[in-house]
Design a protein around this motif. Structure first.
Motif, PDB file in Angstrom:
ATOM      1  N   MET A  56       0.844  -1.201   0.000  1.00 12.05           N
ATOM      2  CA  MET A  56       0.000   0.000   0.000  1.00 12.05           C
ATOM      3  C   MET A  56       0.883   1.255   0.000  1.00 12.05           C
ATOM      4  O   MET A  56       1.876   1.339   0.709  1.00 12.05           O
ATOM      5  CB  MET A  56      -0.916   0.010   1.235  1.00 12.05           C
ATOM      6  N   GLU A  57       0.509   2.209  -0.819  1.00  4.35           N
ATOM      7  CA  GLU A  57       1.295   3.443  -0.916  1.00  4.35           C
ATOM      8  C   GLU A  57       1.236   4.221   0.397  1.00  4.35           C
ATOM      9  O   GLU A  57       0.174   4.404   0.991  1.00  4.35           O
ATOM     10  CB  GLU A  57       0.720   4.294  -2.046  1.00  4.35           C
ATOM     11  N   GLU A  58       2.406   4.661   0.839  1.00  3.55           N
ATOM     12  CA  GLU A  58       2.490   5.394   2.094  1.00  3.55           C
ATOM     13  C   GLU A  58       2.376   6.885   1.841  1.00  3.55           C
ATOM     14  O   GLU A  58       3.135   7.463   1.071  1.00  3.55           O
ATOM     15  CB  GLU A  58       3.823   5.087   2.785  1.00  3.55           C
ATOM     16  N   ARG A  59       1.387   7.513   2.482  1.00  3.58           N
ATOM     17  CA  ARG A  59       1.173   8.945   2.291  1.00  3.58           C
ATOM     18  C   ARG A  59       1.799   9.739   3.426  1.00  3.58           C
ATOM     19  O   ARG A  59       1.978   9.239   4.525  1.00  3.58           O
ATOM     20  CB  ARG A  59      -0.331   9.241   2.195  1.00  3.58           C
ATOM     21  N   TRP A  60       2.058  11.004   3.126  1.00  2.58           N
ATOM     22  CA  TRP A  60       2.651  11.876   4.120  1.00  2.58           C
ATOM     23  C   TRP A  60       1.582  12.351   5.091  1.00  2.58           C
ATOM     24  O   TRP A  60       0.401  12.444   4.760  1.00  2.58           O
ATOM     25  CB  TRP A  60       3.279  13.091   3.447  1.00  2.58           C
ATOM     26  N   SER A  61       2.049  12.724   6.280  1.00  2.00           N
ATOM     27  CA  SER A  61       1.134  13.326   7.241  1.00  2.00           C
ATOM     28  C   SER A  61       0.895  14.784   6.874  1.00  2.00           C
ATOM     29  O   SER A  61       1.682  15.416   6.158  1.00  2.00           O
ATOM     30  CB  SER A  61       1.732  13.239   8.647  1.00  2.00           C
ATOM     31  N   THR A  62      -0.224  15.323   7.377  1.00  2.00           N
ATOM     32  CA  THR A  62      -0.516  16.744   7.151  1.00  2.00           C
ATOM     33  C   THR A  62       0.597  17.623   7.709  1.00  2.00           C
ATOM     34  O   THR A  62       0.982  18.629   7.095  1.00  2.00           O
ATOM     35  CB  THR A  62      -1.853  17.110   7.808  1.00  2.00           C
ATOM     36  N   GLU A  63       1.130  17.228   8.873  1.00  2.00           N
ATOM     37  CA  GLU A  63       2.220  17.996   9.489  1.00  2.00           C
ATOM     38  C   GLU A  63       3.433  18.052   8.569  1.00  2.00           C
ATOM     39  O   GLU A  63       4.082  19.091   8.422  1.00  2.00           O
ATOM     40  CB  GLU A  63       2.603  17.366  10.828  1.00  2.00           C
ATOM     41  N   HIS A  64       3.743  16.919   7.948  1.00  2.00           N
ATOM     42  CA  HIS A  64       4.890  16.882   7.040  1.00  2.00           C
ATOM     43  C   HIS A  64       4.657  17.806   5.847  1.00  2.00           C
ATOM     44  O   HIS A  64       5.546  18.573   5.457  1.00  2.00           O
ATOM     45  CB  HIS A  64       5.108  15.441   6.562  1.00  2.00           C
TER      46      HIS A  64
ATOM     47  N   LYS B  18      -7.135  25.880   1.588  1.00  2.00           N
ATOM     48  CA  LYS B  18      -8.325  26.104   0.764  1.00  2.00           C
ATOM     49  C   LYS B  18      -8.316  25.265  -0.508  1.00  2.00           C
ATOM     50  O   LYS B  18      -9.347  25.108  -1.163  1.00  2.00           O
ATOM     51  CB  LYS B  18      -8.426  27.586   0.407  1.00  2.00           C
ATOM     52  N   LEU B  19      -7.131  24.755  -0.864  1.00  2.00           N
ATOM     53  CA  LEU B  19      -7.002  23.953  -2.086  1.00  2.00           C
ATOM     54  C   LEU B  19      -6.844  22.468  -1.783  1.00  2.00           C
ATOM     55  O   LEU B  19      -6.449  21.692  -2.651  1.00  2.00           O
ATOM     56  CB  LEU B  19      -5.787  24.433  -2.898  1.00  2.00           C
ATOM     57  N   SER B  20      -7.132  22.078  -0.546  1.00  2.00           N
ATOM     58  CA  SER B  20      -6.933  20.687  -0.144  1.00  2.00           C
ATOM     59  C   SER B  20      -8.174  19.825  -0.346  1.00  2.00           C
ATOM     60  O   SER B  20      -8.178  18.648   0.014  1.00  2.00           O
ATOM     61  CB  SER B  20      -6.514  20.632   1.330  1.00  2.00           C
TER      62      SER B  20
ATOM     63  N   LEU C  69      -0.650  18.167  -2.403  1.00  2.00           N
ATOM     64  CA  LEU C  69      -0.101  17.240  -1.411  1.00  2.00           C
ATOM     65  C   LEU C  69      -1.077  17.000  -0.269  1.00  2.00           C
ATOM     66  O   LEU C  69      -1.235  15.870   0.212  1.00  2.00           O
ATOM     67  CB  LEU C  69       1.227  17.782  -0.873  1.00  2.00           C
ATOM     68  N   LEU C  70      -1.742  18.063   0.176  1.00  2.00           N
ATOM     69  CA  LEU C  70      -2.731  17.910   1.250  1.00  2.00           C
ATOM     70  C   LEU C  70      -3.909  17.057   0.793  1.00  2.00           C
ATOM     71  O   LEU C  70      -4.421  16.220   1.552  1.00  2.00           O
ATOM     72  CB  LEU C  70      -3.214  19.285   1.715  1.00  2.00           C
ATOM     73  N   LEU C  71      -4.347  17.269  -0.440  1.00  2.00           N
ATOM     74  CA  LEU C  71      -5.439  16.466  -0.986  1.00  2.00           C
ATOM     75  C   LEU C  71      -5.047  14.994  -1.027  1.00  2.00           C
ATOM     76  O   LEU C  71      -5.822  14.113  -0.628  1.00  2.00           O
ATOM     77  CB  LEU C  71      -5.782  16.971  -2.384  1.00  2.00           C
ATOM     78  N   TRP C  72      -3.852  14.723  -1.513  1.00  2.00           N
ATOM     79  CA  TRP C  72      -3.356  13.338  -1.623  1.00  2.00           C
ATOM     80  C   TRP C  72      -3.176  12.685  -0.259  1.00  2.00           C
ATOM     81  O   TRP C  72      -3.523  11.526  -0.063  1.00  2.00           O
ATOM     82  CB  TRP C  72      -2.032  13.376  -2.392  1.00  2.00           C
TER      83      TRP C  72
ATOM     84  N   THR D  37      -8.827   8.584  -2.045  1.00  2.00           N
ATOM     85  CA  THR D  37      -9.591   8.316  -3.270  1.00  2.00           C
ATOM     86  C   THR D  37      -9.635   9.516  -4.209  1.00  2.00           C
ATOM     87  O   THR D  37     -10.039   9.376  -5.367  1.00  2.00           O
ATOM     88  CB  THR D  37     -11.028   7.915  -2.912  1.00  2.00           C
ATOM     89  N   ALA D  38      -9.232  10.705  -3.740  1.00  2.00           N
ATOM     90  CA  ALA D  38      -9.302  11.905  -4.568  1.00  2.00           C
ATOM     91  C   ALA D  38      -8.173  11.966  -5.597  1.00  2.00           C
ATOM     92  O   ALA D  38      -8.243  12.732  -6.550  1.00  2.00           O
ATOM     93  CB  ALA D  38      -9.271  13.158  -3.687  1.00  2.00           C
ATOM     94  N   VAL D  39      -7.111  11.191  -5.389  1.00  2.00           N
ATOM     95  CA  VAL D  39      -5.979  11.166  -6.316  1.00  2.00           C
ATOM     96  C   VAL D  39      -5.789   9.716  -6.758  1.00  2.00           C
ATOM     97  O   VAL D  39      -5.072   8.947  -6.130  1.00  2.00           O
ATOM     98  CB  VAL D  39      -4.697  11.708  -5.654  1.00  2.00           C
TER      99      VAL D  39
END
Length: 437
Positions: free
Chosen positions: A1-9, A25-27, A83-86, A91-93
């Protein structure tokens, strides 16, 4: 499974607070179309105020960014928003192959990387260029020794006929010794009480630069680095690397009219080895390397050669940074820190400071300035290394109780970078932009 970054990162990459707010606002999926990821990159089109959406692509390993928007911030709000969206909405990306425009940029970037890493087309020509530069450096260093001897012969108190050092610094640039040029320029800004010590260190370095081939290999590498020879990251990573889970001890930015420099200090969880990563950005722009303080990153590092290797190049990463241990890192007493710096200087006489974690210290404001004390010994805070407001913040989080502090310890004192109050997350201390010494 692809590992995503944390929001903090993701937010730690932002160049300023305004970018973090705009990225939020673009997340959401609303302004985005054509998003996708192949595990190594992200891409998408963000609808702005104009007719044509902005095209944004991110290479995740470095990371590196490209956006068609006119923003001069790096990364821009669109890259941060994607990046925040991902990271927040898997499922958004969706997974897929890069769009043509994204693939073109990724391919061009890969080709540039391969070109930089490729060996010289003509090794013999490269050897001759190296020999010519060595001869220039040796000649420049010999001239510098004469200039220093002249200043001392006339007496440090009488510099009326000596003139500024800028002319000598220009000569060092002509000799392809930018490290010597930098140290020479600083002579005009040093107080008189420090001039003789700096003359001695500079004379020692210039002497070593004329005899590099006679020095032990590790010391020769240190002298080359101090003189201004550079080693490409690809060359460093082609040699032995060290894989570990690296704890991010802290980071600090400094800027001048040419570029912004970010220093990120790490410590190996298994090896205990310190490392310093450097990243650079355009003036007023944050460099693209951002690792959250207190997090752990499993990765391979290649260390630049030297008698006391510290600077490293970041190689293969094995996942995104994750939260580190709740407890602060192990540290030293003030007496142990002094001894540690002494051992480092024995290997590298031109070393201004060494990364150090102090444990059980309390910040104290005195008429002579700020100090850190462990109850037995006291170390002064390096003048101008940290803004006064940050030191009062350090005192506030301490509340008079011992805490763990990471920073650089050297002959001018201690420069705090990060503090670990008991039972709390690490607190970064914004440092003033300072010169090398």
């Amino acid at each position: 499974m692809e590992e995503r970054w944390s929001t903090e990162h993701v937010l730690s990459l932002a160049p300023d607070a305004a970018s973090r707010k705009s990225a939020g606002k673009l997340s959401a999926p609303g302004p985005w179309s054509g998003t996708g990821t192949d595990g190594a990159a992200l891409w998408g089109e963000c609808q702005g105020s104009g007719r044509t959406p902005y095209r944004t692509v991110i290479e995740l390993a470095t990371p590196a960014y490209q956006c068609s928007c006119p923003s001069r911030k790096f990364p821009c709000k669109h890259a941060l928003g994607l990046l925040l969206l991902w990271s927040g909405s898997p499922t958004a990306v969706p997974a897929g192959a890069p769009a043509d425009w994204a693939a073109d940029w990724l391919r061009a970037r890969e080709e540039r990387t391969e070109k930089r890493a490729a060996p010289p087309a003509d090794p013999e020509a490269a050897r001759r260029r190296s020999e010519r530069r060595g001869a220039r450096v040796a000649a420049g260093a010999a001239e510098l020794r004469l200039r220093l001897a002249d200043r001392v012969r006339h007496g440090l108190a009488d510099q009326s006929t000596a003139g500024p050092w800028e002319e000598v610094a220009a000569r060092m640039v002509d000799a392809q010794a930018p490290g010597l040029a930098t140290r020479v320029r600083e002579l005009d800004t040093l107080p008189e009480e420090r001039l003789l010590a700096e003359y001695a260190l500079l004379h020692l370095l210039a002497t070593a630069a004329t005899r590099i081939d006679e020095l032990p290999s590790e010391l020769a590498a240190t002298v080359r680095a101090r003189v201004g020879y550079t080693v490409d990251a690809a060359e460093v990573l082609a040699g032995p690397t060290v894989r570990d889970r690296w704890l991010v001890l802290g980071s600090r930015d400094s800027s001048d009219e040419r570029l912004t420099t970010r220093r990120v200090w790490l410590r190996g969880a298994k090896t205990g080895r310190p490392a310093l990563l450097l990243a650079f950005g355009r003036p007023g722009q944050a460099p693209d390397l951002a690792l959250p303080t207190g997090h752990l990153l499993e990765a391979e590092l290649g260390f630049h050669p030297g008698a006391r290797p510290l600077r490293a190049a970041l190689g293969t990463r094995y996942g995104a940074p994750g939260p580190g241990p709740a407890a602060p890192p192990a540290g030293l007493t003030v007496a142990e820190a002094v001894a540690g710096y002494g051992a480092a200087v024995a290997d590298d006489p031109w070393l201004d400071a060494w990364p150090t974690v102090l444990t059980g210290v309390v910040p104290v404001s005195t008429p002579d300035g700020w100090h850190l004390t462990d109850g037995h010994h006291t170390v002064p805070v390096r003048p101008s290394a940290v803004p006064e407001a940050a030191l009062w913040r350090l005192a506030a989080v301490s509340t008079g109780r011992p805490l763990t502090v990471f920073g650089e310890y050297g002959h001018l004192g201690f420069a705090p970078v990060t503090a670990w109050p008991a039972g709390h997350r690490p607190v970064g201390l914004t440092t003033a932009e300072e010169k090398r010494r």
